[in-house]
Motif scaffolding. Structure first.
Motif, PDB file in Angstrom:
ATOM      1  N   ALA A 107       0.826  -1.203   0.000  1.00  0.00           N
ATOM      2  CA  ALA A 107       0.000   0.000   0.000  1.00  0.00           C
ATOM      3  C   ALA A 107       0.864   1.257   0.000  1.00  0.00           C
ATOM      4  CB  ALA A 107      -0.936   0.010   1.205  1.00  0.00           C
ATOM      5  N   ASP A 108       0.309   2.344  -0.537  1.00  0.00           N
ATOM      6  CA  ASP A 108       0.952   3.653  -0.452  1.00  0.00           C
ATOM      7  C   ASP A 108       0.527   4.378   0.818  1.00  0.00           C
ATOM      8  OD1 ASP A 108       2.253   3.504  -3.028  1.00  0.00           O
ATOM      9  OD2 ASP A 108       0.260   3.752  -3.908  1.00  0.00           O
ATOM     10  N   LEU A 109      -0.741   4.235   1.154  1.00  0.00           N
ATOM     11  CA  LEU A 109      -1.286   4.813   2.388  1.00  0.00           C
ATOM     12  C   LEU A 109      -2.166   3.770   3.048  1.00  0.00           C
ATOM     13  CD1 LEU A 109      -2.636   8.267   3.255  1.00  0.00           C
ATOM     14  CD2 LEU A 109      -4.245   6.375   3.394  1.00  0.00           C
ATOM     15  N   PHE A 143     -14.149  10.319  -6.101  1.00  0.00           N
ATOM     16  CA  PHE A 143     -12.821   9.794  -6.442  1.00  0.00           C
ATOM     17  C   PHE A 143     -12.851   8.350  -6.932  1.00  0.00           C
ATOM     18  CE2 PHE A 143     -12.040  12.920  -2.937  1.00  0.00           C
ATOM     19  CZ  PHE A 143     -11.491  13.903  -3.740  1.00  0.00           C
ATOM     20  N   ARG A 144     -14.055   7.779  -7.046  1.00  0.00           N
ATOM     21  CA  ARG A 144     -14.217   6.395  -7.517  1.00  0.00           C
ATOM     22  C   ARG A 144     -13.429   5.433  -6.636  1.00  0.00           C
ATOM     23  NH1 ARG A 144     -13.797   7.291 -14.130  1.00  0.00           N
ATOM     24  NH2 ARG A 144     -15.508   8.801 -14.275  1.00  0.00           N
ATOM     25  N   THR A 145     -13.615   5.589  -5.338  1.00  0.00           N
ATOM     26  CA  THR A 145     -12.942   4.740  -4.361  1.00  0.00           C
ATOM     27  C   THR A 145     -13.979   3.936  -3.582  1.00  0.00           C
ATOM     28  OG1 THR A 145     -12.963   6.610  -2.808  1.00  0.00           O
ATOM     29  CG2 THR A 145     -10.969   6.283  -4.110  1.00  0.00           C
ATOM     30  N   ARG A 146     -13.502   3.138  -2.627  1.00  0.00           N
ATOM     31  CA  ARG A 146     -14.387   2.327  -1.797  1.00  0.00           C
ATOM     32  C   ARG A 146     -14.014   2.479  -0.327  1.00  0.00           C
ATOM     33  NH1 ARG A 146     -14.882  -3.447  -5.153  1.00  0.00           N
ATOM     34  NH2 ARG A 146     -15.794  -2.559  -7.072  1.00  0.00           N
ATOM     35  N   VAL A 164       2.691  14.500  -2.295  1.00  0.00           N
ATOM     36  CA  VAL A 164       1.337  14.340  -2.818  1.00  0.00           C
ATOM     37  C   VAL A 164       0.369  15.288  -2.106  1.00  0.00           C
ATOM     38  CG1 VAL A 164      -0.625  12.740  -2.912  1.00  0.00           C
ATOM     39  CG2 VAL A 164       1.665  11.955  -3.568  1.00  0.00           C
ATOM     40  N   LEU A 165       0.639  15.584  -0.850  1.00  0.00           N
ATOM     41  CA  LEU A 165      -0.278  16.406  -0.062  1.00  0.00           C
ATOM     42  C   LEU A 165      -0.257  17.871  -0.490  1.00  0.00           C
ATOM     43  CD1 LEU A 165       0.396  14.896   3.468  1.00  0.00           C
ATOM     44  CD2 LEU A 165      -1.384  14.304   1.818  1.00  0.00           C
ATOM     45  N   ASP A 166       0.869  18.333  -1.000  1.00  0.00           N
ATOM     46  CA  ASP A 166       0.972  19.713  -1.494  1.00  0.00           C
ATOM     47  C   ASP A 166       0.453  20.718  -0.458  1.00  0.00           C
ATOM     48  OD1 ASP A 166       1.623  21.701  -3.282  1.00  0.00           O
ATOM     49  OD2 ASP A 166      -0.277  21.597  -4.373  1.00  0.00           O
ATOM     50  N   PHE A 196      -4.573  11.893  -1.606  1.00  0.00           N
ATOM     51  CA  PHE A 196      -4.089  10.543  -1.868  1.00  0.00           C
ATOM     52  C   PHE A 196      -5.065   9.813  -2.788  1.00  0.00           C
ATOM     53  CE2 PHE A 196      -0.842  10.791   1.452  1.00  0.00           C
ATOM     54  CZ  PHE A 196       0.142   9.986   0.931  1.00  0.00           C
ATOM     55  N   ALA A 197      -6.372   9.984  -2.570  1.00  0.00           N
ATOM     56  CA  ALA A 197      -7.365   9.332  -3.432  1.00  0.00           C
ATOM     57  C   ALA A 197      -7.262   9.849  -4.859  1.00  0.00           C
ATOM     58  CB  ALA A 197      -8.764   9.557  -2.874  1.00  0.00           C
ATOM     59  N   ALA A 198      -7.145  11.164  -5.009  1.00  0.00           N
ATOM     60  CA  ALA A 198      -7.088  11.756  -6.342  1.00  0.00           C
ATOM     61  C   ALA A 198      -5.808  11.400  -7.076  1.00  0.00           C
ATOM     62  CB  ALA A 198      -7.220  13.272  -6.237  1.00  0.00           C
ATOM     63  N   SER A 199      -4.740  11.111  -6.340  1.00  0.00           N
ATOM     64  CA  SER A 199      -3.452  10.801  -6.971  1.00  0.00           C
ATOM     65  C   SER A 199      -3.419   9.404  -7.582  1.00  0.00           C
ATOM     66  CB  SER A 199      -2.327  10.921  -5.933  1.00  0.00           C
ATOM     67  OG  SER A 199      -2.367   9.835  -5.023  1.00  0.00           O
ATOM     68  N   GLY A 200      -4.415   8.570  -7.228  1.00  0.00           N
ATOM     69  CA  GLY A 200      -4.390   7.192  -7.697  1.00  0.00           C
ATOM     70  C   GLY A 200      -3.542   6.289  -6.838  1.00  0.00           C
TER      71      GLY A 200
END
Length: 266
Positions: A107-109, A143-146, A164-166, A196-200
């Motif tokens: 995982a990334d996060l 964000f098309r997540t679950r 990624v957080l900018d 994080f969700a938007a980054s893929g």
């Protein structure tokens, strides 16, 4: 990674609900370094924290707000993994090994979720649960997540993904009017999840039990702020995608000798 990752825990001591004695002593052996960002904590609290956790690293934030505290803490963090732990004692430290395990598995996060099997909360009122359900619905559509617990700020991620957080630059001075910079305030929890969700990025959730806080109260306005952040981040994603399509059309339409100039201009 063949050897266990170096884990830093970041605690933002911001607000009136800081309870470091409930946070620091039970931290698991996986934690190498603890960083506490001093958001104007009550006098004597940091001295007590240092007595509870030898080797504690303290960081002074440059502006106000939990978002700025996070940015300052990330700038000072070292090692491979950063775990964001609530300063109010609601985060169960026993979840940290599961969060780190999810990262080492790919995982990334990793996010601690109250709503997975095995999770729960000692402090979840009905109105908060309804707000969390609404936020999950809106964020997952955006964000098309679950995600099962999008509002959870109890997360761990690889430190090299912090860009990624900018977040706003910690060196920028605070506004003269006393307002917070966008991203410096309590909306930062939703901002972390949204970006994080938007980054893929690959986000994995693990179950946790939220502990009851001994100080402070839950703020119901947090969900409203989070919904606004999700909407803004969704619009940000759409603008970026439109920009990418515009650049592609321009590259196709322009003569070949101008293509490199256009790339350089962007």
């Amino acid at each position: 990674m063949s050897s266990p990752p170096f884990v830093s825990v970041l605690v933002a001591a911001v607000g009136d609900d800081v309870d470091l004695p409930a946070v620091l002593p039970p931290l698991p052996a996986e934690v190498e370094v603890v960083l506490v960002v001093d958001g104007r904590a009550p006098a004597g609290l940091l001295a007590e924290a240092r007595a509870l956790r030898p080797g504690l690293v303290t960081v002074t934030q440059t502006r106000r707000g939990p978002g700025n505290a996070l940015a300052c803490g990330l700038r000072a963090a070292r090692g491979d993994v950063v775990v964001l732990l609530a300063a109010d004692g609601s985060s169960d430290p026993a979840t940290i090994p599961r969060l780190v395990g999810a990262l080492t598995a790919g995982a990334d996060l990793a996010r601690a979720s109250r709503f997975l099997t095995g999770g729960g909360s000692e402090d979840l009122a009905l109105v908060r649960e309804i707000g969390d359900d609404l936020l999950n619905l809106v964020a997952n559509l955006a964000f098309r997540t679950r995600a099962s617990d999008f509002s959870s700020g109890y997360v761990a991620f690889w430190r090299d993904l912090a860009p990624v957080l900018d977040l706003p630059d910690v060196a920028v001075p605070a506004p003269f009017d006393g307002h917070l910079l966008p991203g410096d305030g309590p909306e930062v929890t939703a901002l972390v999840a949204s970006r994080f969700a938007a980054s893929g990025a690959r986000v994995v959730e693990v179950p946790t039990v939220e502990r009851r806080r001994r100080h402070g109260g839950r703020r119901l306005t947090a969900r409203a702020r989070a919904l606004r952040v999700v909407g803004a981040e969704r619009r940000r994603v759409l603008r970026r995608r439109r920009g990418d399509r515009t650049l592609h059309r321009a590259l196709v339409a322009r003569p070949p000798r101008l293509v490199q100039d256009l790339i350089n201009a962007t």
